[in-house]
Design an enzyme around this catalytic site. Structure first.
Site, PDB file in Angstrom:
ATOM      1  N   ASP A  42       0.799  -1.262  -0.014  1.00  6.35           N
ATOM      2  CA  ASP A  42      -0.131  -0.199   0.102  1.00  6.35           C
ATOM      3  C   ASP A  42       0.928   1.318   0.069  1.00  6.35           C
ATOM      4  OD1 ASP A  42      -3.177   0.406   0.736  1.00  6.35           O
ATOM      5  OD2 ASP A  42      -1.932   2.143   1.095  1.00  6.35           O
ATOM      6  N   GLU A 101     -14.743  -9.986  -5.666  1.00  5.06           N
ATOM      7  CA  GLU A 101     -15.042 -10.345  -4.109  1.00  5.06           C
ATOM      8  C   GLU A 101     -16.183  -9.952  -3.925  1.00  5.06           C
ATOM      9  OE1 GLU A 101     -12.473 -11.358  -1.742  1.00  5.06           O
ATOM     10  OE2 GLU A 101     -14.848 -11.423  -1.154  1.00  5.06           O
ATOM     11  N   PHE A 102     -17.015 -10.899  -3.312  1.00  2.00           N
ATOM     12  CA  PHE A 102     -18.239 -10.553  -2.683  1.00  2.00           C
ATOM     13  C   PHE A 102     -18.405 -10.691  -1.305  1.00  2.00           C
ATOM     14  CE2 PHE A 102     -18.328 -13.554  -6.416  1.00  2.00           C
ATOM     15  CZ  PHE A 102     -19.058 -12.637  -7.523  1.00  2.00           C
ATOM     16  N   LEU A 103     -17.360 -10.306  -0.622  1.00  2.00           N
ATOM     17  CA  LEU A 103     -17.534 -10.105   0.856  1.00  2.00           C
ATOM     18  C   LEU A 103     -18.386  -8.842   1.363  1.00  2.00           C
ATOM     19  CD1 LEU A 103     -15.425  -7.830   2.089  1.00  2.00           C
ATOM     20  CD2 LEU A 103     -13.783  -9.262   1.566  1.00  2.00           C
ATOM     21  N   ASN A 136     -24.503  -7.244  -7.347  1.00  2.00           N
ATOM     22  CA  ASN A 136     -24.433  -6.136  -6.594  1.00  2.00           C
ATOM     23  C   ASN A 136     -25.802  -5.161  -6.971  1.00  2.00           C
ATOM     24  OD1 ASN A 136     -22.621  -6.573  -4.602  1.00  2.00           O
ATOM     25  ND2 ASN A 136     -21.459  -4.660  -5.078  1.00  2.00           N
ATOM     26  N   CYS A 159     -19.986   0.518  -1.759  1.00  2.00           N
ATOM     27  CA  CYS A 159     -20.216  -0.567  -3.103  1.00  2.00           C
ATOM     28  C   CYS A 159     -21.558  -0.227  -3.671  1.00  2.00           C
ATOM     29  CB  CYS A 159     -20.343  -2.079  -2.601  1.00  2.00           C
ATOM     30  SG  CYS A 159     -18.555  -2.235  -1.623  1.00  2.00           S
ATOM     31  N   LYS A 175     -21.867   3.165  -5.993  1.00  4.20           N
ATOM     32  CA  LYS A 175     -20.916   3.462  -6.978  1.00  4.20           C
ATOM     33  C   LYS A 175     -21.023   2.210  -7.968  1.00  4.20           C
ATOM     34  CE  LYS A 175     -16.835   0.969  -5.415  1.00  4.20           C
ATOM     35  NZ  LYS A 175     -16.757  -0.087  -6.341  1.00  4.20           N
ATOM     36  N   LYS A 191     -23.782   0.718   7.735  1.00  2.00           N
ATOM     37  CA  LYS A 191     -24.563  -0.589   8.364  1.00  2.00           C
ATOM     38  C   LYS A 191     -23.592  -0.680   9.502  1.00  2.00           C
ATOM     39  CE  LYS A 191     -21.909  -4.084   5.825  1.00  2.00           C
ATOM     40  NZ  LYS A 191     -22.296  -5.193   5.260  1.00  2.00           N
ATOM     41  N   ARG A 211     -18.439   5.890   4.013  1.00  2.00           N
ATOM     42  CA  ARG A 211     -18.544   6.231   2.753  1.00  2.00           C
ATOM     43  C   ARG A 211     -19.811   6.211   2.106  1.00  2.00           C
ATOM     44  NH1 ARG A 211     -13.660   2.874   0.213  1.00  2.00           N
ATOM     45  NH2 ARG A 211     -14.445   1.602   1.681  1.00  2.00           N
TER      46      ARG A 211
HETATM   47  C1  UGA Z   1     -22.126  -5.402  -0.594  1.00  2.90           C
HETATM   48  C2  UGA Z   1     -22.605  -6.889  -1.373  1.00  2.90           C
HETATM   49  O1  UGA Z   1     -23.297  -7.295  -0.389  1.00  2.90           O
HETATM   50  C3  UGA Z   1     -21.301  -7.770  -1.275  1.00  2.90           C
HETATM   51  O2  UGA Z   1     -21.576  -9.064  -1.617  1.00  2.90           O
HETATM   52  C4  UGA Z   1     -20.143  -7.066  -1.931  1.00  2.90           C
HETATM   53  O3  UGA Z   1     -18.970  -7.928  -1.903  1.00  2.90           O
HETATM   54  C5  UGA Z   1     -19.783  -5.891  -1.709  1.00  2.90           C
HETATM   55  O4  UGA Z   1     -21.090  -5.016  -1.719  1.00  2.90           O
HETATM   56  C6  UGA Z   1     -19.062  -5.216  -2.474  1.00  2.90           C
HETATM   57  O5  UGA Z   1     -19.122  -4.841  -3.508  1.00  2.90           O
HETATM   58  O6  UGA Z   1     -17.707  -5.038  -2.119  1.00  2.90           O
HETATM   59  P1  UGA Z   1     -21.726  -4.077   1.638  1.00  2.90           P
HETATM   60  O7  UGA Z   1     -21.831  -3.140   0.861  1.00  2.90           O
HETATM   61  O8  UGA Z   1     -20.420  -4.474   2.580  1.00  2.90           O
HETATM   62  O9  UGA Z   1     -21.765  -5.226   0.708  1.00  2.90           O
HETATM   63  O10 UGA Z   1     -22.975  -4.399   2.485  1.00  2.90           O
HETATM   64  P2  UGA Z   1     -24.375  -5.017   2.328  1.00  2.90           P
HETATM   65  O11 UGA Z   1     -24.553  -5.776   3.588  1.00  2.90           O
HETATM   66  O12 UGA Z   1     -24.680  -5.740   1.271  1.00  2.90           O
HETATM   67  O13 UGA Z   1     -25.313  -3.741   2.713  1.00  2.90           O
HETATM   68  C7  UGA Z   1     -25.433  -2.596   1.696  1.00  2.90           C
HETATM   69  C8  UGA Z   1     -26.334  -1.682   2.248  1.00  2.90           C
HETATM   70  O14 UGA Z   1     -27.714  -2.166   2.036  1.00  2.90           O
HETATM   71  C9  UGA Z   1     -26.297  -1.244   3.585  1.00  2.90           C
HETATM   72  O15 UGA Z   1     -26.599   0.104   3.620  1.00  2.90           O
HETATM   73  C10 UGA Z   1     -27.385  -2.024   4.332  1.00  2.90           C
HETATM   74  O16 UGA Z   1     -27.834  -1.516   5.438  1.00  2.90           O
HETATM   75  C11 UGA Z   1     -28.208  -2.132   3.186  1.00  2.90           C
HETATM   76  N1  UGA Z   1     -29.469  -3.006   3.454  1.00  2.90           N
HETATM   77  C12 UGA Z   1     -28.729  -4.707   3.292  1.00  2.90           C
HETATM   78  C13 UGA Z   1     -30.646  -2.932   3.479  1.00  2.90           C
HETATM   79  O17 UGA Z   1     -31.137  -1.818   3.783  1.00  2.90           O
HETATM   80  N2  UGA Z   1     -31.540  -4.006   3.665  1.00  2.90           N
HETATM   81  C14 UGA Z   1     -31.095  -5.402   3.375  1.00  2.90           C
HETATM   82  O18 UGA Z   1     -32.091  -6.174   3.481  1.00  2.90           O
HETATM   83  C15 UGA Z   1     -29.765  -5.455   3.481  1.00  2.90           C
END
Ligand code: UGA
Length: 473
Positions: free
Chosen positions: A30, A153-155, A232, A284, A287, A344, A351
């Site tokens: 990095d 990556e799907f984390l 996504n 994620c 964008k 969350k 961000r």
């Molecule tokens: C998301 C995807 O779930 C991952 O699979 C992916 O790897 C990641 O983007 C990425 O592209 O790097 P993430 O953004 O960490 O992961 O979080 P999520 O758990 O998916 O939540 C995203 C947003 O949706 C949050 O604001 C969360 O609070 C909201 N959300 C999620 C809801 O409002 N309702 C739900 O039922 C689930």
């Protein structure tokens, strides 16, 4: 294997730490010396449950960090996990990818076959661009000295280790047979139930569950890149959909908790990502949906469903402010307490958080804001320094003389706040729970005027934080 991970953000640190736990020697590279020093000192550069102890365990034995790209020379596999933020027009900014690729190219070993794997979310066609940058700068030949693969990556933040060790699927886009073979070998241990069981016990994740290995799916480069965006965007659409259903439920006096549960019983729909909120946000979904939409428009195939989901999501943010406005009559000179600034729980990432949109809107309407987050206040202040808000050291303090409290992020600790004390401190005891998370019955017993989203609290006294299974026989 010898691994180099470019980028010490969510992808790079989690990939480096998890592969070192699997026995590989990993160097995280990095440009930020602070992140590099943190990793070498056994500290996680980000807040992510479980990562700190994993880095502490591996640092100095199999996990290293550096600002230099020297370790690329010995690497069998180089993961690129740098950021791809949005440009003004919404398309992905690939400048970090290009810079990282150029530096990798300068350190490729002509006598050693290297697989360069793109883990960052990148527009379709980027792997080919990366290949040609590598060829031009290094003077080496793709297929002969190196090959590029796409391994999205799907984390999820907050569940990163669980998602890396126990993913539903591992997607590998590659055309080169040697690259495919090396990645199969690299991931072989992630496919072994006995190893997964050991990891589960060591990390305390998914203990006692049957360890089904993920599906290992090989495809072409472009399809792999598209799988990430399509997934996504689909999840974002799903959340926007249930959020619109929630608004409709309020209008027709149905209960979205019952509706989401009933929908989720259909295995074709599934019960995940049907949790109502003030809208999706984070680093994620905003964008990636923006880039996918703009790319679709460039190709004359506008994804109108994705466009609608983005618009609907913004309306959902504003809907929250409108609900408070309806309740208070005016927001002018009103004090609003905000619980949760991260997009969350279990992350310090702020961000593109929905909290910033809500807060900005409240301020425009003349309100003053007192806010709290267990992990995200520093980051929020850095990215939204212009917002005149009062940062509170505890969740309880947002109640001080407040006209309303809006729970934006469902941090577990917010259930255990001293709500009785908060009630006494508020000017007007109104709580809007945008995650249907609090124990509404208890909160209302304390005298609060409680509202959730997608159901009318007066119409049914059930606890919104628990699915109502009373009718399941
Ligand atoms: C998301 C995807 O779930 C991952 O699979 C992916 O790897 C990641 O983007 C990425 O592209 O790097 P993430 O953004 O960490 O992961 O979080 P999520 O758990 O998916 O939540 C995203 C947003 O949706 C949050 O604001 C969360 O609070 C909201 N959300 C999620 C809801 O409002 N309702 C739900 O039922 C689930």
């Amino acid at each position: 294997m010898n691994i180099a991970c470019i980028g010490a953000g969510y992808i790079g640190s989690v990939t480096g730490a998890s592969l070192s736990m699997m026995g590989h020697r990993c160097t995280i590279i990095d440009i930020d010396p602070a992140k590099v020093d943190a990793i070498n000192a056994g500290q996680s550069p980000i807040y992510e449950p479980g990562l700190q102890s994993l880095i502490q365990e591996q640092a100095g034995s199999r996990l290293f960090a550096s600002t230099s790209y020297q370790s690329v020379y010995e690497a069998d596999v180089v993961f690129i996990g740098v950021g791809t933020p949005s440009l003004e027009d919404g398309s992905a900014d690939l400048s970090f990818i290009r810079t990282a690729t150029a530096r990798v190219a300068n350190h490729l070993n002509p006598d050693h076959f290297t697989v360069i794997v793109i883990k960052s979310t990148v527009p379709v066609g980027t792997s080919e661009e990366v290949t040609s940058i590598l060829e031009q700068i290094s003077g080496l030949e793709s297929g002969e000295h190196f090959a590029v693969a796409s391994n999205p990556e799907f984390l999820r933040e907050g569940h990163a280790l669980e998602d890396v060790f126990f993913p539903d699927r591992i997607v590998v886009g590659a055309l080169d047979d040697r690259a495919k073979e090396m990645l199969r070998e690299l991931y072989a241990e992630f496919m072994r139930p006995d190893i997964l069981e050991t990891i589960s016990l060591r990390l305390g994740i998914r203990e006692g569950q049957v360890m089904a290995p993920p599906v290992y799916f090989e495809t072409d480069l472009r399809s792999a890149e598209m799988i990430k965006y399509a997934s996504n965007a689909f999840l974002a659409v799903k959340i926007s959909y249930i959020n619109e259903i929630a608004r409709m439920c309020e209008a027709v006096e149905a209960n979205v908790l019952e509706v989401a549960y009933g929908m989720g019983l259909d295995s074709r729909i599934g019960n995940q990502f049907l949790q109502v909120s003030s809208g999706w946000s984070g680093s994620c979904f905003p964008k990636d949906t923006a880039e996918l939409l703009i790319a679709s428009q460039k190709h004359g195939q506008e994804l109108s469903i994705v466009k609608a989901a983005i618009e609907s999501n913004y309306r959902m943010h504003l809907y929250i402010v409108d609900k408070v406005l309806d309740k208070l009559g005016s927001l002018h000179n009103r004090r609003i307490g905000i619980l949760g600034l991260t997009f969350k729980p279990d992350t310090d990432d702020t961000r593109h958080t929905q909290a910033a949109v809500l807060i900005r809107r409240f301020i425009e309407c003349g309100a003053s804001l007192q806010v709290h987050d267990p992990k995200g206040m520093e980051n929020f202040c850095q990215t939204n320094g212009e917002l005149p808000v009062t940062y509170c050291h505890s969740g309880e303090l947002v109640a001080e003389q407040a006209d309303a409290i809006v729970l934006v992020t469902h941090w577990l600790e917010y259930k255990d706040l001293d709500w009785g004390h908060m009630h006494k401190r508020m000017k007007n005891p109104y709580v809007l729970d945008t995650r249907n998370f609090l124990d509404s019955v208890e909160i209302r017993k304390l005298g609060f005027n409680y509202e959730g989203l997608g159901w009318i609290a007066d119409k049914g006294e059930q606890d919104a934080s628990r699915p109502t299974l009373s009718h399941v026989v």
